[in-house]
Design a protein around this motif. Structure first.
Motif, PDB file in Angstrom:
ATOM      1  N   GLU A 231       0.662  -0.969  -0.145  1.00 28.12           N
ATOM      2  CA  GLU A 231      -0.235   0.114   0.154  1.00 28.12           C
ATOM      3  C   GLU A 231       0.423   1.445   0.098  1.00 28.12           C
ATOM      4  O   GLU A 231       0.000   2.332  -0.881  1.00 28.12           O
ATOM      5  CB  GLU A 231      -0.997   0.052   1.102  1.00 28.12           C
ATOM      6  N   LYS A 232       1.561   1.035   1.215  1.00 24.37           N
ATOM      7  CA  LYS A 232       2.604   2.864   1.073  1.00 24.37           C
ATOM      8  C   LYS A 232       3.371   2.784  -0.637  1.00 24.37           C
ATOM      9  O   LYS A 232       3.805   3.952  -1.289  1.00 24.37           O
ATOM     10  CB  LYS A 232       3.686   2.462   1.974  1.00 24.37           C
ATOM     11  N   GLN A 235       1.223   3.769  -2.957  1.00 25.79           N
ATOM     12  CA  GLN A 235       0.981   5.826  -2.631  1.00 25.79           C
ATOM     13  C   GLN A 235       2.204   6.685  -2.710  1.00 25.79           C
ATOM     14  O   GLN A 235       2.160   7.238  -3.791  1.00 25.79           O
ATOM     15  CB  GLN A 235       0.737   5.911  -0.450  1.00 25.79           C
ATOM     16  N   GLN A 236       3.183   6.002  -2.685  1.00 32.88           N
ATOM     17  CA  GLN A 236       4.853   7.074  -3.807  1.00 32.88           C
ATOM     18  C   GLN A 236       5.297   6.718  -4.521  1.00 32.88           C
ATOM     19  O   GLN A 236       5.575   7.767  -5.200  1.00 32.88           O
ATOM     20  CB  GLN A 236       5.890   6.189  -2.225  1.00 32.88           C
TER      21      GLN A 236
END
Ligand code: G3P
Ligand code: CA
Length: 381
Positions: A231-232, A235-236
């Motif tokens: 997920e991170k 996002q990034q």
């Protein structure tokens, strides 16, 4: 070595620009789901992913392992990303330094401490090569003594430094220990031109005879076992291809209830008995992967010899069909032997993580132009 038509979209454009492409090559971008998906993302089909470098022939994640992988012709240099106490990104697999260094001699009281508790200067004091000589005397070399653990920056420089230009296939390892590592990785890759825009091949680059994955949209692939890290990463770096690694265990894909150990059985025998709890359970992981930006999965394999990297078979035919039907590609870990390449290739996987780059290149009919000895000699190893 030649690139055949493994990253057909990008290669077609390159060939068109120099007027070399025939219509038969242009129309070859059809076929099975994995091939089409790979082409869609600019990822070689089939992908040769050098797991911790050519870690069969040289100590894992060290300079000779990555130099070999690059010059032999791997599509990707694979690495496990961790962070030192003083904030440096490094390539090391285990969360302690015991297995692959002489930490027990250098810092005996800290031998069980996690990688994250050491500064880069401390880590650079360690010998990351001699363990390999002791464990694999038939492949040992004096020059492997005293090899160093590498930073991400050093791996990148190796990737960029030869005639072949492989991509980087980066795993966030134990990411819960490293808050913010996904953002740091993004900043690093951006700073060095690996993400955020095209990376153009210089005019002097010869795409017919050299690997050019570094100039394709699939030049970086991000991988993780951890849903939260996926997920991170999404996002990034929403534009960067991501793979969710699959594992059967508590906290990961649930098993059917065969998780009791039999006394004396090997890890591989234990893993081989494990089955996913249900098709629905497997599907839930695929759906999570897709919903959180993954373009594919990295399942574990059961190897013919039940060796050290033989795990639950998460690339059974129904699993692969379900994965491809959902528009996800499959990069299988970690396979070194011809019989295992053949078994899983027949099941339609789209590439392999391998410790033994030359063996997989041979399997895919891409024999390296130079041998291991010749390459190592070139770099004084
Ligand atoms: O990253 C794919 C494969 O490397 C996963 O297993 O434990 O070798 O990182 P591991
Ligand atoms: Ca890995």
């Amino acid at each position: 070595m030649t690139n055949h038509n493994r990253y057909a979209g990008w290669l077609s454009a390159a060939l068109l620009s120099v007027g070399l492409m025939s219509t038969s090559v242009a129309s070859a971008a059809t076929g099975d789901a994995g091939k089409q998906l790979s082409e869609q993302y600019g990822i070689p089909y089939h992908a040769v992913i050098a797991h911790r470098g050519d870690s069969f022939d040289a100590p894992e994640s060290t300079a000779p392992a990555y130099l070999l992988a690059r010059d032999l012709g791997a599509d990707y240099l694979e690495l496990d990303l961790q962070r030192t106490k003083d904030g440096q990104l490094i390539a090391v697999h285990d969360d302690t330094l015991k297995r692959t260094t002489n930490i027990a001699e250098v810092f005996p009281e800290r031998a069980d401490d996690p990688v994250s508790t050491f500064t880069l200067a401390e880590i650079k004091q360690l010998d990351a090569g001699s363990w390999f000589n002791a464990q694999y005397p038939e492949r040992a070399r004096d020059s492997y003594q005293g090899l160093k653990i590498l930073t991400l920056d050093e791996v990148r420089q190796i990737a960029e430094g030869g005639d072949n230009k492989p991509g980087l296939y980066i795993e966030t390892k134990v990411p819960s220990q490293f808050p913010g590592i996904e953002k740091e990785l993004k900043n690093y890759l951006k700073q060095h031109g690996w993400i955020g825009g095209e990376r153009e091949a210089p005019k002097s680059f010869d795409p017919i005879h050299h690997v050019g994955v570094a100039f394709t949209p699939g030049r970086v692939i991000l991988q993780t076992f951890e849903k939260e890290s996926l997920e991170k990463l999404q996002q990034q770096m929403p534009e960067v291809p991501k793979i969710l690694l699959l594992w059967l265990d508590d906290g990961y894909i649930a098993s059917k209830g065969t998780a009791e150990r039999i006394e004396g059985e090997s890890d591989a025998d234990f893993y081989a008995r494990q089955q996913v709890a249900s098709k629905e359970e497997f599907e839930r992981w695929l759906d999570f992967a897709k919903a959180h930006g993954a373009i594919g999965t990295g399942p574990s394999a059961e190897l013919h010899d039940h060796g050290a990297q033989s795990y639950a078979d998460l690339a059974q035919p129904w699993m692969n069909k379900m994965t491809h039907d959902k528009g996800l590609l499959i990069h299988l870990y970690t396979v070194d032997a011809a019989e295992d390449f053949a078994k899983y290739d027949a099941r339609g996987v789209d590439g392999f993580f391998t410790n033994h780059t030359p063996a997989l290149l041979e399997f895919y009919h891409r024999p390296p132009a130079q041998g291991v000895d010749e390459i190592l000699k070139k770099y004084d190893f």
